[in-house]
Design an enzyme around this catalytic site. Sequence first.
Site, PDB file in Angstrom:
ATOM      1  N   SER A  50       0.843  -1.211   0.000  1.00  0.00           N
ATOM      2  CA  SER A  50       0.000   0.000   0.000  1.00  0.00           C
ATOM      3  C   SER A  50       0.876   1.258   0.000  1.00  0.00           C
ATOM      4  O   SER A  50       2.101   1.177   0.179  1.00  0.00           O
ATOM      5  CB  SER A  50      -0.879   0.006   1.247  1.00  0.00           C
ATOM      6  N   ASP A  82      -0.730  -1.474  -4.511  1.00  0.00           N
ATOM      7  CA  ASP A  82      -2.094  -1.171  -4.073  1.00  0.00           C
ATOM      8  C   ASP A  82      -2.324   0.347  -4.113  1.00  0.00           C
ATOM      9  O   ASP A  82      -1.529   1.113  -3.558  1.00  0.00           O
ATOM     10  CB  ASP A  82      -2.257  -1.706  -2.636  1.00  0.00           C
ATOM     11  N   HIS A  83      -3.389   0.763  -4.773  1.00  0.00           N
ATOM     12  CA  HIS A  83      -3.771   2.184  -4.860  1.00  0.00           C
ATOM     13  C   HIS A  83      -2.632   3.077  -5.358  1.00  0.00           C
ATOM     14  O   HIS A  83      -2.327   4.114  -4.731  1.00  0.00           O
ATOM     15  CB  HIS A  83      -4.274   2.716  -3.505  1.00  0.00           C
ATOM     16  N   GLU A 134      -9.547   1.786 -11.051  1.00  0.00           N
ATOM     17  CA  GLU A 134     -10.706   1.947 -10.146  1.00  0.00           C
ATOM     18  C   GLU A 134     -11.698   2.929 -10.735  1.00  0.00           C
ATOM     19  O   GLU A 134     -11.332   3.991 -11.227  1.00  0.00           O
ATOM     20  CB  GLU A 134     -10.238   2.433  -8.760  1.00  0.00           C
ATOM     21  N   SER A 211     -12.575  -5.709   4.936  1.00  0.00           N
ATOM     22  CA  SER A 211     -12.578  -5.999   6.382  1.00  0.00           C
ATOM     23  C   SER A 211     -13.912  -5.664   7.036  1.00  0.00           C
ATOM     24  O   SER A 211     -14.283  -6.282   8.028  1.00  0.00           O
ATOM     25  CB  SER A 211     -11.459  -5.223   7.085  1.00  0.00           C
ATOM     26  N   THR A 233      -7.115  -4.101   6.996  1.00  0.00           N
ATOM     27  CA  THR A 233      -7.420  -3.771   8.395  1.00  0.00           C
ATOM     28  C   THR A 233      -7.539  -5.017   9.277  1.00  0.00           C
ATOM     29  O   THR A 233      -7.033  -5.038  10.402  1.00  0.00           O
ATOM     30  CB  THR A 233      -8.727  -2.951   8.451  1.00  0.00           C
TER      31      THR A 233
END
Length: 307
Positions: A50, A82-83, A134, A211, A233
Amino acid sequence: MPLVTSKEILERALAERFAVGAFNANNMEMVQAIIETAQEERAPVILQVSQGAIRYAGLEYAAGLVKIAASMADIPVVLHLDHGTDFDQNVRCLRAGFTSLMFDGSKLPYEENVAISKRVCEIAHIAGIPVETELGRVLQAKDGVTPEEVEAAMTDPNQAKEFVERTGADSLAVAVGSVHAMKSREATLDIARIEAIRQKAGVPLVLHGSSGVKHESVVEAIEHGICKVNVATYLNQAFVRGMKEGFEKHPDEVDPRKFLRISRENVKEAVREKIRLFKSNGRIDSSGGFVSPPTQYRSVDIGGAEE
Ligand code: G3H
Ligand code: ZN
């Protein structure tokens, strides 16, 4: 085994109706816990880095940990960004050996999201690396979101079709009712929307913010086209719980390994629970290849052809 790309495993997941766990790893113990458990469960696995992990450990360090762990494993392992925040970061990750990228343009105006996603896909595809993009926006629990805001940020199925066609994205992160970083499982997903997006877009879909989603809703979502489920999370909670347990049990201990060992075991059990929930267990044989699909996991029409 060398790292693999996410392309084949996500297409396989789509055809056989399971999901690959995409687990966020922030340190060595988490990387070990994820890979060891995936091996024990004979599951393909995605380890993702991340933005927070990149800030914490540094890109090369975070990637290096996953590469070492994968080289010693006998299951398919993907190293995923990620992202990804911008074009340049995606290029840096390509160079650092990532085998799956993400450009997250969900905060951008639509046309800008299309343009940068397309550029990332073009360059990554030259190197044979797939890209997740996304559309719609998965919000953050810390921002105190309302159900109306979650609803308003959801992915539009028709726009998803156009977005995938224009960008060339290999998979699509969708906003379908989840919220990032929820500490308890309360959210229910919009299954009809997932089904509509699957039919229109025809690519593997990605669930973020898992999560906080009720388990039964995750299972239903997988049956309707979710092929990659991101988990962060829940693993962090398991890790921190382990440290707290350690401090309570051994208040005078000065060796951090005493605590980290408990954390690593806790993360292993959390990963195992999710892998089984996603039905990705038992998919990989002893040579590291996919086993033939059991009869109950039949092929499905992946859609994407009709208007
Ligand atoms: O990209 C990562 C995730 O979407 C994880 O979400 O922290 O709610 O599990 P989570
Ligand atoms: Zn996410």
